[in-house]
Design an enzyme around this catalytic site. Structure first.
Site, short mmCIF file in Angstrom:
data_model
loop_
_atom_site.label_atom_id
_atom_site.label_comp_id
_atom_site.label_asym_id
_atom_site.label_seq_id
_atom_site.Cartn_x
_atom_site.Cartn_y
_atom_site.Cartn_z
N LEU A 1 1.03 -1.35 0.06
CA LEU A 1 -0.21 -0.15 -0.01
C LEU A 1 0.99 1.29 -0.16
O LEU A 1 2.00 1.25 0.73
CB LEU A 1 -0.87 -0.05 1.14
CG LEU A 1 -2.15 -0.66 1.12
CD1 LEU A 1 -2.97 -0.71 2.44
CD2 LEU A 1 -3.31 -0.11 0.01
N ASP A 2 0.73 2.30 -0.76
CA ASP A 2 1.36 3.58 -0.76
C ASP A 2 1.21 4.11 0.66
O ASP A 2 0.41 4.07 1.37
CB ASP A 2 0.61 4.48 -1.94
CG ASP A 2 0.74 4.02 -3.41
OD1 ASP A 2 1.84 3.26 -3.52
OD2 ASP A 2 0.10 4.42 -3.92
N PRO A 3 2.43 4.86 0.99
CA PRO A 3 2.39 5.33 2.38
C PRO A 3 1.27 6.39 2.71
O PRO A 3 0.79 6.24 3.81
CB PRO A 3 3.77 6.19 2.21
CG PRO A 3 4.70 5.60 1.31
CD PRO A 3 3.46 4.81 0.03
N ARG B 1 -4.37 5.07 -8.46
CA ARG B 1 -3.81 6.49 -9.01
C ARG B 1 -4.08 6.69 -10.24
O ARG B 1 -4.26 7.64 -10.92
CB ARG B 1 -2.47 6.60 -8.57
CG ARG B 1 -2.34 6.96 -6.94
CD ARG B 1 -0.82 7.33 -6.71
NE ARG B 1 -0.23 5.97 -6.63
CZ ARG B 1 1.12 5.80 -7.10
NH1 ARG B 1 2.02 7.10 -7.38
NH2 ARG B 1 1.97 4.81 -7.08
#
Length: 268
Positions: A51-53, A223
């Site tokens: 998971l992206d930060p 995204r």
């Protein structure tokens, strides 16, 4: 408490990853608890899907022989919810970087949104973000992105989006008439809607926002869906919030926070 033999035989821990934590940090938190609880110096621990930060939500952490199931877990369908800001873009398609361009957005309506998202269901071709861990000639794409290498490109790949729905649309959040080409100082901005406890930075208050729910297959970059939706709308878009709510048969309702990990082991 689970025995050492049971631990090494394998367990999967669903974690609710906080905003601004990396997936690596979440794994390290569990490693520290395992070492302190069982006195182990080494044990296999890994996660099933980064998971992206700036994203929150379900991260599956596998321990012991359960690490062998990581490929199968990564293949599972995912459900995401979140918020997109319309009428602007950022280089990384979320709030890791500041807005770089503004676009017209006055023509965007709930009806146009609902109609346009249908273009992004089924089997679609998608180009992953340059600010991602996708490899280009053996290097991570984000390494090229950080130095703004114009020669680096990522090939499109096919992904599956089973359902993409807009769950809320908010337009004209204040009455100020701010030109869309103006660089707006932070003092004139307001936080994004705190729907997911993930108001990363601030966005210009005049830009519309759309909440969404997406059911998709493996390898889908939300995204990139935001970027592509903005283009299809004749505008721009980026993520201001993202939360993963389901992976395969695991749900966010089953997840624990990092602060609950020690208690989790004590109660197993």
């Amino acid at each position: 408490m689970i025995t050492l033999d049971q631990l090494q035989a394998g367990i999967v821990i669903p974690i609710d990853k906080p905003r601004q934590w990396t997936s690596f940090q979440a794994v390290n938190k569990i490693k520290a608890v395992v070492r302190n609880t069982y006195g182990l110096k080494k044990i296999k621990i890994g996660h099933a899907g980064t998971l992206d930060p700036l994203a929150t939500g379900l991260l599956l952490v596998c321990i012991g022989k359960a690490t062998k199931t990581i490929p199968q877990l990564q293949d599972g369908d995912k459900i995401y919810t979140g918020t997109m800001v319309l009428g602007a873009t950022t280089p990384c398609y979320d709030l890791e970087r500041p807005i770089d361009h503004y676009y017209p957005y006055e023509h965007i309506t709930p009806e146009l949104l609902d109609e346009t998202v249908q273009q992004f269901t089924g089997a679609i071709l998608q180009v992953p973000p340059m600010f991602s861990a996708v490899k280009i000639a053996g290097q991570r794409a984000y390494e090229y992105a950080r130095v703004d290498d114009p020669t680096a490109t990522i090939s499109p790949k096919e992904v599956s989006v089973y359902r993409f729905e807009i769950t809320d649309f908010r337009k004209n959040q204040n009455t100020q008439n701010i030109p869309i080409t103006q660089n707006i100082p932070v003092t004139q901005m307001i936080p994004t809607k705190n729907l997911y406890q993930n108001p990363l930075g601030e966005v210009p208050p005049h830009l519309p926002q759309a909440d969404f729910r997406i059911h998709c297959g493996k390898g889908t970059y939300i995204r990139s869906l935001a970027r592509d939706l903005g283009l299809a709308l004749g505008s721009g878009a980026f993520l201001s919030a993202l939360r993963r709510e389901k992976v395969g048969n695991y749900s966010i309702d089953q997840a624990i926070t990092p602060d609950q990990i020690q208690e989790y082991f004590n109660q197993l």
